[in-house]
Design an enzyme around this catalytic site. Structure first.
Site, PDB file in Angstrom:
ATOM      1  N   ILE A  33       8.667   3.226   3.661  1.00  0.00           N
ATOM      2  CA  ILE A  33       7.218   2.921   3.732  1.00  0.00           C
ATOM      3  C   ILE A  33       6.524   3.665   2.591  1.00  0.00           C
ATOM      4  O   ILE A  33       6.633   4.877   2.491  1.00  0.00           O
ATOM      5  CB  ILE A  33       6.574   3.440   5.052  1.00  0.00           C
ATOM      6  CG1 ILE A  33       7.270   2.861   6.285  1.00  0.00           C
ATOM      7  CG2 ILE A  33       5.073   3.116   5.088  1.00  0.00           C
ATOM      8  CD1 ILE A  33       6.692   3.376   7.608  1.00  0.00           C
ATOM      9  N   HIS A  34       5.840   2.944   1.731  1.00  0.00           N
ATOM     10  CA  HIS A  34       5.077   3.650   0.694  1.00  0.00           C
ATOM     11  C   HIS A  34       3.852   2.908   0.192  1.00  0.00           C
ATOM     12  O   HIS A  34       3.060   3.454  -0.563  1.00  0.00           O
ATOM     13  CB  HIS A  34       5.972   3.975  -0.505  1.00  0.00           C
ATOM     14  CG  HIS A  34       6.233   2.790  -1.382  1.00  0.00           C
ATOM     15  ND1 HIS A  34       7.085   1.786  -1.017  1.00  0.00           N
ATOM     16  CD2 HIS A  34       5.744   2.443  -2.586  1.00  0.00           C
ATOM     17  CE1 HIS A  34       7.114   0.882  -1.966  1.00  0.00           C
ATOM     18  NE2 HIS A  34       6.310   1.238  -2.928  1.00  0.00           N
TER      19      HIS A  34
END
Ligand code: UDP
Length: 356
Positions: free
Chosen positions: A205-206
């Site tokens: 997740i980014h």
């Protein structure tokens, strides 16, 4: 062309540049590499240069940690002075980051031809900084290398047939990298053994749209915590996500590791049961390594993965995520489709440029 200048700055661009640089060299094209500094931690930058044997950058601008406008502006300033000094025949940019747009703008204003690799992709979500960067870069690029049919169609719909641009569908250079480095990763990476992994889901997740909205981020962490009750979830954590979780005192219960190098990432992709991500690149890599993928976004640029059932979109809804996990885990697919060129994309770029 015999001498081009390439701009990189962020992790996905190192992977793309690794594939293309090698082929440029084979064609005898001199490449001047500029690193803007957008990603600077050793495990977000240096490790890729070392493992993937990317030539050391000739210039390093060291620009990071700024807001979008300031970052793009300072990059343009730095790139402009390098371009004036080096006078390359063309500037090559990859993907959709601030480094991409800064490089394209600086070059175009100096009347230096711009080559955009990974052109034509659209999420149709103008709230994403990446969407703004890719649309503007495409519009001023002279040579557009498109990874997919969908990318070519997007450009045609926007009227590119009437512009003075060269549009070439060449496939995806990330597949070239995945195929080439998989053999090296098999020898060099020990991450599966180190972490004693058996059955696990690989997650990342980014994206700003997930990390900067704390409700969304909390939902996603909750969804992954729930899945972790059924199967181990392993997430190499991007520094931005780490920072925001710490700031908000959110403590996931699944396995968090530091960002890994590309070789470790390949082995994680090869050995996992399923991929859950909001990354652009990782969605495709799941497919390259024959894994189903759940994408934590409302849209994706890689529509062919959705159309063929390899990938599904769940946004940031933890219930949808959990349901998708059960569905994708059971799913059987034929991953032999050639959606991305099967490893010939960089070769096509290098040959085309050599002939111009
Ligand atoms: N990647 C990596 N280590 C990690 C996470 C990602 O090597 O810990 C690689 C990934 O395999 C892919 C690239 O980095 O090749 C994608 O970068 P990212 O997800 O940061 O960006 P995006 O593709 O979303 O632009």
């Amino acid at each position: 062309m015999n001498r081009i200048l390439t701009i990189v700055g962020a992790r996905p661009q190192f992977v793309k540049a690794a594939a293309v640089s090698r082929k440029l060299k084979e064609q005898g094209i001199e490449e001047i590499l500029v690193h803007t500094g957008q990603h600077f931690d050793a495990n977000m930058s240096e490790v890729f240069f070392e493992e993937m044997e990317i030539p050391q950058p000739t210039y390093h601008l060291n620009i990071h940690g700024l807001n979008h406008g300031a970052m793009t502006g300072r990059m343009m300033e730095g790139i402009e002075s390098i371009l004036i000094k080096e006078q390359p025949e063309a500037v090559m940019v990859f993907g959709d980051t601030n480094s991409t747009l800064a490089g394209a703008l600086a070059a175009k204003k100096l009347h230096i031809p711009v080559i955009h690799v990974e052109a034509g992709l659209r999420s149709f979500n103008m709230a994403m900084p990446e969407e703004i960067n890719r649309i503007l870069t495409d519009r001023i690029a002279d040579i557009l290398f498109c990874p997919t049919d969908a990318a070519v169609h997007n450009l045609q719909r926007e009227g590119y047939d009437h512009f003075q641009t060269m549009i070439i569908k060449n496939g995806d250079v990330m597949q070239d990298a995945a195929l080439y480095y998989a053999q090296k990763a098999a020898v060099k990476s020990t991450i599966i053994e180190q972490l004693a992994l058996d059955r696990f889901v690989l997650a990342t997740i980014h994206r700003q749209e997930n990390t900067d909205d704390i409700d969304k981020l909390q939902n996603l962490i909750k969804g992954l915590n729930d899945i972790n009750h059924e199967i181990q979830v392993v997430l190499p954590m991007h520094p931005r996500t780490k920072h925001i979780l710490a700031q908000n005192h959110i403590k996931p219960t699944f396995t968090i590791i530091e960002p890994v190098g590309y070789f470790d990432m390949i082995r994680l992709l090869q050995h996992c049961q399923l991929v859950i991500t909001d990354s652009g690149g990782v969605q495709k890599e799941a497919f390259f390594f024959r894994k189903h993928c759940i994408t934590l976004r409302e849209q994706t640029e890689w529509v062919e993965l959705i159309e063929n059932g390899f990938n599904t979109l769940v946004g940031s809804d933890e219930t949808l995520l959990f349901a998708a996990y059960h569905e994708m885990q059971r799913k059987q697919s034929d991953f032999s489709l050639n959606l991305y060129g099967n490893g010939t994309a960089a070769e096509q770029i290098a040959r085309t440029l050599k002939e111009i």
